[in-house]
Design an enzyme around this catalytic site. Structure first.
Site, PDB file in Angstrom:
ATOM      1  N   ASP A 199       0.852  -1.192   0.000  1.00  0.00           N
ATOM      2  CA  ASP A 199       0.000   0.000   0.000  1.00  0.00           C
ATOM      3  C   ASP A 199       0.886   1.239   0.000  1.00  0.00           C
ATOM      4  O   ASP A 199       2.074   1.170   0.335  1.00  0.00           O
ATOM      5  CB  ASP A 199      -0.963   0.012   1.195  1.00  0.00           C
ATOM      6  CG  ASP A 199      -0.239   0.135   2.526  1.00  0.00           C
ATOM      7  OD1 ASP A 199       0.695  -0.655   2.769  1.00  0.00           O
ATOM      8  OD2 ASP A 199      -0.586   1.032   3.320  1.00  0.00           O
ATOM      9  N   GLU A 250      -0.083  -0.713   5.721  1.00  0.00           N
ATOM     10  CA  GLU A 250       0.978  -0.163   6.589  1.00  0.00           C
ATOM     11  C   GLU A 250       0.790   1.329   6.803  1.00  0.00           C
ATOM     12  O   GLU A 250       1.051   1.846   7.885  1.00  0.00           O
ATOM     13  CB  GLU A 250       2.349  -0.443   5.964  1.00  0.00           C
ATOM     14  CG  GLU A 250       3.529  -0.221   6.917  1.00  0.00           C
ATOM     15  CD  GLU A 250       4.015   1.221   7.000  1.00  0.00           C
ATOM     16  OE1 GLU A 250       4.669   1.563   8.002  1.00  0.00           O
ATOM     17  OE2 GLU A 250       3.731   2.011   6.088  1.00  0.00           O
TER      18      GLU A 250
HETATM   19 ZN   LIG Z   1       6.709   2.406   4.037  1.00  0.00          ZN
END
Ligand SMILES: [Zn+2]
Length: 411
Positions: free
Chosen positions: A90, A152
């Site tokens: 992501d 994340e």
């Molecule tokens: Zn990162």
């Protein structure tokens, strides 16, 4: 052919593959981008790692609905060590698209660097893993495990997954590839991340607002009390002064030059930096309290009244010690020196990666290595993010050399 030549020969695949990944707008926020984009990126990662021997590469749903890619690859030697490879697919949102000089979701080369959201953070680290493994071919002398997470930059849901699935990801060494070198061509591992805790302080003194003329002077003022408390968190030179927290530690690794820091932080001319220590002492080795917000009457609309209650949100970051010097650390230092022809330095990171704390708590015997292609010029999280392809090649070579040397040191 030696590993360096093999990596060089594989770089022709890196650019089109990274371009495919950058083209996928994998921002893990369904309010901003369709979730199908993250699903496409996840499947891309599954397919790519299935192609380098992770026969069981698969998706695992996290508590936030995002998908992490998991996989494993066994080595014939029954005594071989296990290395967990980490990255995330992501990306941060592009932010203000007008500030981008190139289309954010289109890999574009300018001046030898590749621009686009996620080119450095963290999609090139995915390509780094793939290129290292392709260079080694069948000669990977350790067991490998893989986790490439998909949220994340938002919820960090993998943190909640790891403790309940400890055996799935258990390893002797963990390559957390979401960091970078000191500068292009200057290899480094990050060995210290500050832990973080948020605290809300509330002061209540009066039943309600009081006229500042009729009552002011004797009536307790909640806002003034809060301001007085907050003022004790630092001394006049800007050192954090919280009883029980050592504010004298000295950073043992590479220096963070003050002039670089001033530019990185956008410090205005004529404004001094804080603290008695060097910049690296202050941001990597010592605690800091930041006042994030204060609830009190805003200036516009405020009345001549004593404030009955006020609160502040504080953010405390404390430096942990990170273990260095064991087999994985020795192997990465040797691998970086061979790949870059320069000795590795150690960096701190004033931020925190909560996942590293989870890994350290869940696998107290594992060695954590933070590294990757995200050097300072990469401008991660900002408009005009970019990666230097030479860093991808050198870090892929580093990773391949690391896997060989680590196996040798453990064997
Ligand atoms: Zn990162």
């Amino acid at each position: 052919m030696d590993l360096r030549d093999r990596v060089a020969g594989l770089m022709g695949r890196v650019r089109p593959e990274l371009a495919e990944l950058v083209d996928i707008r994998s921002v893990a926020d369904p309010r901003q981008f369709p979730p199908e984009e993250c699903a496409r990126a996840a499947q891309w990662v599954v397919d790519a790692f299935a192609g380098v021997g992770f026969a069981d590469a698969r998706l695992a749903e996290m508590a936030d609905g995002s998908q992490a890619v998991l996989g494993s690859r066994r080595c014939p030697d029954p005594d071989a060590a296990t290395v967990l490879l980490y990255a995330h697919y992501d990306v941060q949102p592009p932010l203000n698209e007008a500030e981008w000089r190139t289309p954010p979701f289109e890999l574009t080369e300018v001046g030898g660097r590749w621009y686009g959201r996620g080119t450095a953070d963290c999609k090139s680290n995915i390509l780094m893993h793939l290129t290292a493994l392709r260079a080694l071919g069948d000669e990977v002398p350790v067991n490998l495990k893989l986790v490439v997470e998909g949220s994340e930059e938002t919820t960090g849901a993998l943190e909640g997954f790891v403790p309940g699935h400890a055996d799935l990801l258990r390893a002797d060494a963990i390559l957390v590839c979401d960091a970078g070198n000191a500068a292009v061509g200057y290899p480094a591992v990050t060995v210290s991340l500050r832990g973080v805790v948020d605290v809300i302080v509330r002061v209540e003194a009066l039943a309600s607002e009081l006229h500042s003329g009729l009552f002011g002077g004797a009536a307790p003022d909640a806002l003034a009390a809060l301001v007085a408390m907050l003022a004790t968190l630092r001394d006049a030179r800007g050192n954090t002064t919280v009883p029980g927290l050592d504010n004298t530690q000295v950073w043992p690794g590479a220096a963070y030059p003050p002039e670089t820091f001033r530019v990185d932080a956008g410090v205005l001319d004529g404004v001094s930096l804080l603290g008695d220590g060097t910049v690296s002492d202050m941001v990597w080795s010592r605690p800091v309290v930041t006042i994030l917000g204060i609830d009190c009457p805003p200036v516009v609309g405020s009345a001549p009244a004593i404030t009955p209650r006020a609160s502040a949100r504080l953010n405390l970051r404390v430096p942990p010690g990170t273990r260095t010097g064991d087999a994985a650390y020795q192997a990465i230092a040797a691998a970086m020196e061979e790949a870059y022809h320069r000795p590795m330095v150690t960096l701190g990171d004033g931020g925190s990666i909560p996942l590293c704390n989870v890994f350290a708590d869940t696998y107290p015997d594992a060695e954590l290595i933070l590294m990757g292609v995200e050097e300072p010029l990469a401008l991660i999280h900002a408009p005009n993010e970019s990666v230097d392809p030479a860093e991808i090649a050198s870090m892929a070579l580093t990773e391949a050399l690391f896997l060989q040397r680590y196996a040798a040191l453990r064997g």
